[in-house]
Motif scaffolding. Structure first.
Motif, PDB file in Angstrom:
ATOM      1  N   LEU A 183      40.692  33.076  36.302  1.00  0.00           N
ATOM      2  CA  LEU A 183      39.941  31.824  36.245  1.00  0.00           C
ATOM      3  C   LEU A 183      40.755  30.667  36.815  1.00  0.00           C
ATOM      4  O   LEU A 183      40.242  29.830  37.557  1.00  0.00           O
ATOM      5  N   THR A 184      42.034  30.636  36.479  1.00  0.00           N
ATOM      6  CA  THR A 184      42.909  29.588  37.001  1.00  0.00           C
ATOM      7  C   THR A 184      43.008  29.692  38.515  1.00  0.00           C
ATOM      8  O   THR A 184      42.948  28.684  39.220  1.00  0.00           O
ATOM      9  N   ARG A 185      43.147  30.904  39.039  1.00  0.00           N
ATOM     10  CA  ARG A 185      43.224  31.116  40.483  1.00  0.00           C
ATOM     11  C   ARG A 185      41.926  30.678  41.148  1.00  0.00           C
ATOM     12  O   ARG A 185      41.952  30.027  42.200  1.00  0.00           O
ATOM     13  N   ALA A 186      40.782  31.016  40.561  1.00  0.00           N
ATOM     14  CA  ALA A 186      39.485  30.635  41.136  1.00  0.00           C
ATOM     15  C   ALA A 186      39.336  29.118  41.169  1.00  0.00           C
ATOM     16  O   ALA A 186      38.865  28.550  42.161  1.00  0.00           O
ATOM     17  N   GLU A 187      39.735  28.445  40.099  1.00  0.00           N
ATOM     18  CA  GLU A 187      39.652  26.989  40.056  1.00  0.00           C
ATOM     19  C   GLU A 187      40.575  26.359  41.090  1.00  0.00           C
ATOM     20  O   GLU A 187      40.214  25.392  41.758  1.00  0.00           O
ATOM     21  N   SER A 188      41.755  26.902  41.246  1.00  0.00           N
ATOM     22  CA  SER A 188      42.707  26.387  42.221  1.00  0.00           C
ATOM     23  C   SER A 188      42.177  26.562  43.640  1.00  0.00           C
ATOM     24  O   SER A 188      42.258  25.653  44.468  1.00  0.00           O
ATOM     25  N   LEU A 189      41.615  27.732  43.917  1.00  0.00           N
ATOM     26  CA  LEU A 189      41.047  27.997  45.229  1.00  0.00           C
ATOM     27  C   LEU A 189      39.865  27.064  45.501  1.00  0.00           C
ATOM     28  O   LEU A 189      39.733  26.533  46.603  1.00  0.00           O
ATOM     29  N   ALA A 190      39.031  26.852  44.503  1.00  0.00           N
ATOM     30  CA  ALA A 190      37.888  25.952  44.669  1.00  0.00           C
ATOM     31  C   ALA A 190      38.356  24.541  45.012  1.00  0.00           C
ATOM     32  O   ALA A 190      37.811  23.902  45.916  1.00  0.00           O
ATOM     33  N   ARG A 191      39.366  24.053  44.314  1.00  0.00           N
ATOM     34  CA  ARG A 191      39.897  22.712  44.618  1.00  0.00           C
ATOM     35  C   ARG A 191      40.433  22.647  46.037  1.00  0.00           C
ATOM     36  O   ARG A 191      40.223  21.674  46.754  1.00  0.00           O
ATOM     37  N   GLU A 192      41.124  23.697  46.451  1.00  0.00           N
ATOM     38  CA  GLU A 192      41.686  23.738  47.808  1.00  0.00           C
ATOM     39  C   GLU A 192      40.571  23.715  48.856  1.00  0.00           C
ATOM     40  O   GLU A 192      40.643  22.977  49.838  1.00  0.00           O
ATOM     41  N   ILE A 193      39.548  24.509  48.652  1.00  0.00           N
ATOM     42  CA  ILE A 193      38.434  24.557  49.605  1.00  0.00           C
ATOM     43  C   ILE A 193      37.688  23.232  49.620  1.00  0.00           C
ATOM     44  O   ILE A 193      37.368  22.695  50.684  1.00  0.00           O
ATOM     45  N   PHE A 194      37.423  22.661  48.438  1.00  0.00           N
ATOM     46  CA  PHE A 194      36.718  21.381  48.376  1.00  0.00           C
ATOM     47  C   PHE A 194      37.477  20.303  49.124  1.00  0.00           C
ATOM     48  O   PHE A 194      36.893  19.494  49.835  1.00  0.00           O
ATOM     49  N   SER A 195      38.793  20.268  48.974  1.00  0.00           N
ATOM     50  CA  SER A 195      39.560  19.228  49.662  1.00  0.00           C
ATOM     51  C   SER A 195      39.517  19.440  51.166  1.00  0.00           C
ATOM     52  O   SER A 195      39.610  18.481  51.934  1.00  0.00           O
ATOM     53  N   GLY A 196      39.345  20.669  51.615  1.00  0.00           N
ATOM     54  CA  GLY A 196      39.269  20.939  53.049  1.00  0.00           C
ATOM     55  C   GLY A 196      37.923  20.613  53.660  1.00  0.00           C
ATOM     56  O   GLY A 196      37.849  20.168  54.797  1.00  0.00           O
ATOM     57  N   VAL A 197      36.843  20.817  52.912  1.00  0.00           N
ATOM     58  CA  VAL A 197      35.509  20.598  53.485  1.00  0.00           C
ATOM     59  C   VAL A 197      34.895  19.273  53.069  1.00  0.00           C
ATOM     60  O   VAL A 197      33.929  18.828  53.680  1.00  0.00           O
ATOM     61  N   ALA A 198      35.444  18.640  52.055  1.00  0.00           N
ATOM     62  CA  ALA A 198      34.852  17.388  51.565  1.00  0.00           C
ATOM     63  C   ALA A 198      35.637  16.189  52.064  1.00  0.00           C
ATOM     64  O   ALA A 198      35.988  15.301  51.302  1.00  0.00           O
ATOM     65  N   ASN A 199      35.910  16.181  53.348  1.00  0.00           N
ATOM     66  CA  ASN A 199      36.546  15.004  53.928  1.00  0.00           C
ATOM     67  C   ASN A 199      35.667  14.492  55.055  1.00  0.00           C
ATOM     68  O   ASN A 199      34.769  15.185  55.527  1.00  0.00           O
ATOM     69  N   LYS A 200      35.941  13.296  55.460  1.00  0.00           N
ATOM     70  CA  LYS A 200      35.116  12.609  56.458  1.00  0.00           C
ATOM     71  C   LYS A 200      34.865  13.456  57.704  1.00  0.00           C
ATOM     72  O   LYS A 200      33.721  13.661  58.114  1.00  0.00           O
ATOM     73  N   TRP A 201      35.916  13.967  58.304  1.00  0.00           N
ATOM     74  CA  TRP A 201      35.767  14.658  59.576  1.00  0.00           C
ATOM     75  C   TRP A 201      35.073  15.997  59.411  1.00  0.00           C
ATOM     76  O   TRP A 201      34.230  16.367  60.239  1.00  0.00           O
ATOM     77  N   ALA A 202      35.412  16.738  58.392  1.00  0.00           N
ATOM     78  CA  ALA A 202      34.787  18.050  58.193  1.00  0.00           C
ATOM     79  C   ALA A 202      33.285  17.905  57.997  1.00  0.00           C
ATOM     80  O   ALA A 202      32.499  18.666  58.580  1.00  0.00           O
ATOM     81  N   LEU A 203      32.873  16.931  57.198  1.00  0.00           N
ATOM     82  CA  LEU A 203      31.440  16.730  56.962  1.00  0.00           C
ATOM     83  C   LEU A 203      30.724  16.339  58.246  1.00  0.00           C
ATOM     84  O   LEU A 203      29.609  16.806  58.507  1.00  0.00           O
ATOM     85  N   LEU A 204      31.358  15.501  59.059  1.00  0.00           N
ATOM     86  CA  LEU A 204      30.742  15.102  60.330  1.00  0.00           C
ATOM     87  C   LEU A 204      30.660  16.275  61.304  1.00  0.00           C
ATOM     88  O   LEU A 204      29.662  16.426  62.020  1.00  0.00           O
ATOM     89  N   VAL A 205      31.681  17.128  61.335  1.00  0.00           N
ATOM     90  CA  VAL A 205      31.658  18.302  62.204  1.00  0.00           C
ATOM     91  C   VAL A 205      30.571  19.269  61.751  1.00  0.00           C
ATOM     92  O   VAL A 205      29.794  19.782  62.570  1.00  0.00           O
ATOM     93  N   ILE A 206      30.485  19.511  60.459  1.00  0.00           N
ATOM     94  CA  ILE A 206      29.455  20.409  59.913  1.00  0.00           C
ATOM     95  C   ILE A 206      28.073  19.885  60.273  1.00  0.00           C
ATOM     96  O   ILE A 206      27.193  20.635  60.711  1.00  0.00           O
ATOM     97  N   ASN A 207      27.873  18.595  60.119  1.00  0.00           N
ATOM     98  CA  ASN A 207      26.579  17.999  60.445  1.00  0.00           C
ATOM     99  C   ASN A 207      26.288  18.097  61.943  1.00  0.00           C
ATOM    100  O   ASN A 207      25.164  18.398  62.349  1.00  0.00           O
TER     101      ASN A 207
END
Length: 133
Positions: A15-39
Protein backbone atom coordinates in the motif's frame (compact mmCIF):
# COMPACT_ATOMS: atom_id res chain seq x y z
CA UNK A 1 -16.46 -27.93 -8.74
CA UNK A 2 -13.57 -25.56 -8.34
CA UNK A 3 -13.36 -23.54 -5.15
CA UNK A 4 -12.38 -19.94 -5.37
CA UNK A 5 -9.08 -19.16 -3.73
CA UNK A 6 -9.04 -16.14 -1.43
CA UNK A 7 -7.26 -13.13 -2.91
CA UNK A 8 -4.17 -12.04 -1.02
CA UNK A 9 -4.63 -8.91 1.03
CA UNK A 10 -2.03 -6.28 0.18
CA UNK A 11 0.33 -5.73 3.04
CA UNK A 12 1.31 -2.32 4.39
CA UNK A 13 4.47 -2.22 2.25
CA UNK A 14 2.43 -2.78 -0.94
CA UNK A 15 0.00 0.00 0.00
CA UNK A 16 2.83 2.38 0.84
CA UNK A 17 4.53 1.59 -2.49
CA UNK A 18 1.26 2.15 -4.40
CA UNK A 19 0.70 5.50 -2.68
CA UNK A 20 4.27 6.57 -3.39
CA UNK A 21 3.97 5.58 -7.05
CA UNK A 22 0.66 7.43 -7.34
CA UNK A 23 2.22 10.62 -5.95
CA UNK A 24 5.13 10.29 -8.37
CA UNK A 25 2.84 9.81 -11.37
CA UNK A 26 0.53 12.65 -10.31
CA UNK A 27 3.44 15.05 -10.02
CA UNK A 28 4.56 14.06 -13.52
CA UNK A 29 1.20 14.44 -15.26
CA UNK A 30 -0.39 17.18 -13.18
CA UNK A 31 1.84 20.02 -14.25
CA UNK A 32 1.23 22.86 -16.65
CA UNK A 33 3.15 21.49 -19.61
CA UNK A 34 2.03 17.88 -19.35
CA UNK A 35 -1.64 18.88 -19.24
CA UNK A 36 -1.19 21.15 -22.26
CA UNK A 37 0.62 18.41 -24.21
CA UNK A 38 -2.08 15.85 -23.34
CA UNK A 39 -4.76 18.29 -24.46
CA UNK A 40 -2.92 19.17 -27.69
CA UNK A 41 -2.55 15.52 -28.68
CA UNK A 42 -6.25 14.89 -28.12
CA UNK A 43 -7.32 12.21 -30.55
CA UNK A 44 -4.62 12.83 -33.14
CA UNK A 45 -0.99 12.03 -33.82
CA UNK A 46 1.45 14.92 -34.02
CA UNK A 47 5.10 15.33 -34.89
CA UNK A 48 7.38 17.10 -32.42
CA UNK A 49 7.37 20.42 -34.30
CA UNK A 50 3.59 20.34 -34.73
CA UNK A 51 3.17 19.66 -31.04
CA UNK A 52 5.52 22.49 -30.13
CA UNK A 53 3.42 24.82 -32.27
CA UNK A 54 0.25 23.70 -30.49
CA UNK A 55 1.62 24.28 -26.97
CA UNK A 56 2.20 28.02 -26.75
CA UNK A 57 5.30 29.10 -24.86
CA UNK A 58 6.91 25.69 -24.38
CA UNK A 59 10.63 25.46 -25.11
CA UNK A 60 12.23 22.68 -27.12
CA UNK A 61 13.93 21.38 -23.97
CA UNK A 62 10.76 21.45 -21.85
CA UNK A 63 8.71 19.70 -24.54
CA UNK A 64 11.38 17.00 -24.79
CA UNK A 65 11.41 16.50 -21.00
CA UNK A 66 7.62 16.49 -20.81
CA UNK A 67 7.23 13.97 -23.62
CA UNK A 68 9.85 11.67 -22.09
CA UNK A 69 8.08 11.74 -18.74
CA UNK A 70 4.69 11.09 -20.31
CA UNK A 71 6.14 8.26 -22.38
CA UNK A 72 7.77 6.75 -19.28
CA UNK A 73 4.42 6.81 -17.47
CA UNK A 74 2.61 5.18 -20.40
CA UNK A 75 0.55 8.26 -21.27
CA UNK A 76 2.17 9.01 -24.64
CA UNK A 77 3.45 6.62 -27.28
CA UNK A 78 6.37 7.64 -29.51
CA UNK A 79 6.93 6.15 -32.95
CA UNK A 80 10.28 6.70 -34.67
CA UNK A 81 10.50 6.27 -38.44
CA UNK A 82 13.88 5.43 -40.01
CA UNK A 83 13.96 8.32 -42.44
CA UNK A 84 16.42 11.13 -43.05
CA UNK A 85 15.84 13.25 -41.12
CA UNK A 86 14.18 10.93 -38.59
CA UNK A 87 10.45 11.34 -38.23
CA UNK A 88 8.96 11.01 -34.75
CA UNK A 89 5.22 10.91 -34.08
CA UNK A 90 3.45 11.12 -30.73
CA UNK A 91 -0.03 10.04 -29.74
CA UNK A 92 -1.91 9.32 -26.54
CA UNK A 93 -2.10 5.76 -25.31
CA UNK A 94 -5.36 4.35 -23.98
CA UNK A 95 -4.27 5.50 -20.51
CA UNK A 96 -3.43 8.94 -21.91
CA UNK A 97 -6.85 9.25 -23.55
CA UNK A 98 -8.53 8.32 -20.26
CA UNK A 99 -6.40 10.90 -18.46
CA UNK A 100 -7.41 13.50 -21.06
CA UNK A 101 -11.06 12.75 -20.32
CA UNK A 102 -10.34 13.38 -16.63
CA UNK A 103 -8.54 16.64 -17.44
CA UNK A 104 -11.45 17.74 -19.63
CA UNK A 105 -13.78 17.06 -16.71
CA UNK A 106 -11.66 19.27 -14.47
CA UNK A 107 -11.71 22.02 -17.10
CA UNK A 108 -15.49 21.75 -17.38
CA UNK A 109 -15.75 22.03 -13.59
CA UNK A 110 -13.58 25.16 -13.68
CA UNK A 111 -15.71 26.76 -16.40
CA UNK A 112 -18.91 25.88 -14.52
CA UNK A 113 -17.74 27.34 -11.20
CA UNK A 114 -15.49 30.15 -12.43
CA UNK A 115 -17.69 32.94 -11.05
CA UNK A 116 -18.01 31.23 -7.65
CA UNK A 117 -14.26 30.63 -7.51
CA UNK A 118 -13.53 34.28 -8.37
CA UNK A 119 -16.00 35.49 -5.73
CA UNK A 120 -14.58 33.17 -3.08
CA UNK A 121 -11.01 34.25 -3.82
CA UNK A 122 -11.85 37.94 -3.67
CA UNK A 123 -13.73 37.45 -0.38
CA UNK A 124 -10.88 35.41 1.09
CA UNK A 125 -8.21 37.87 0.00
CA UNK A 126 -10.20 40.85 1.36
CA UNK A 127 -10.96 39.17 4.70
CA UNK A 128 -7.57 37.59 5.20
CA UNK A 129 -5.20 40.54 4.77
CA UNK A 130 -2.79 40.60 7.62
CA UNK A 131 -4.39 37.64 9.36
CA UNK A 132 -2.09 34.83 10.39
CA UNK A 133 -3.59 31.37 10.23
Amino acid sequence: METEQPQPVPDEADLTRAESLAREIFSGVANKWALLVINALGTRTLRFTELRGEVEGISHKMLTQTLRGLERDGVVHRTVYATVPPRVDYHLTEAGAALRDTVNGMCAWTRRYLDEIDTARRRFDADDRGTVR
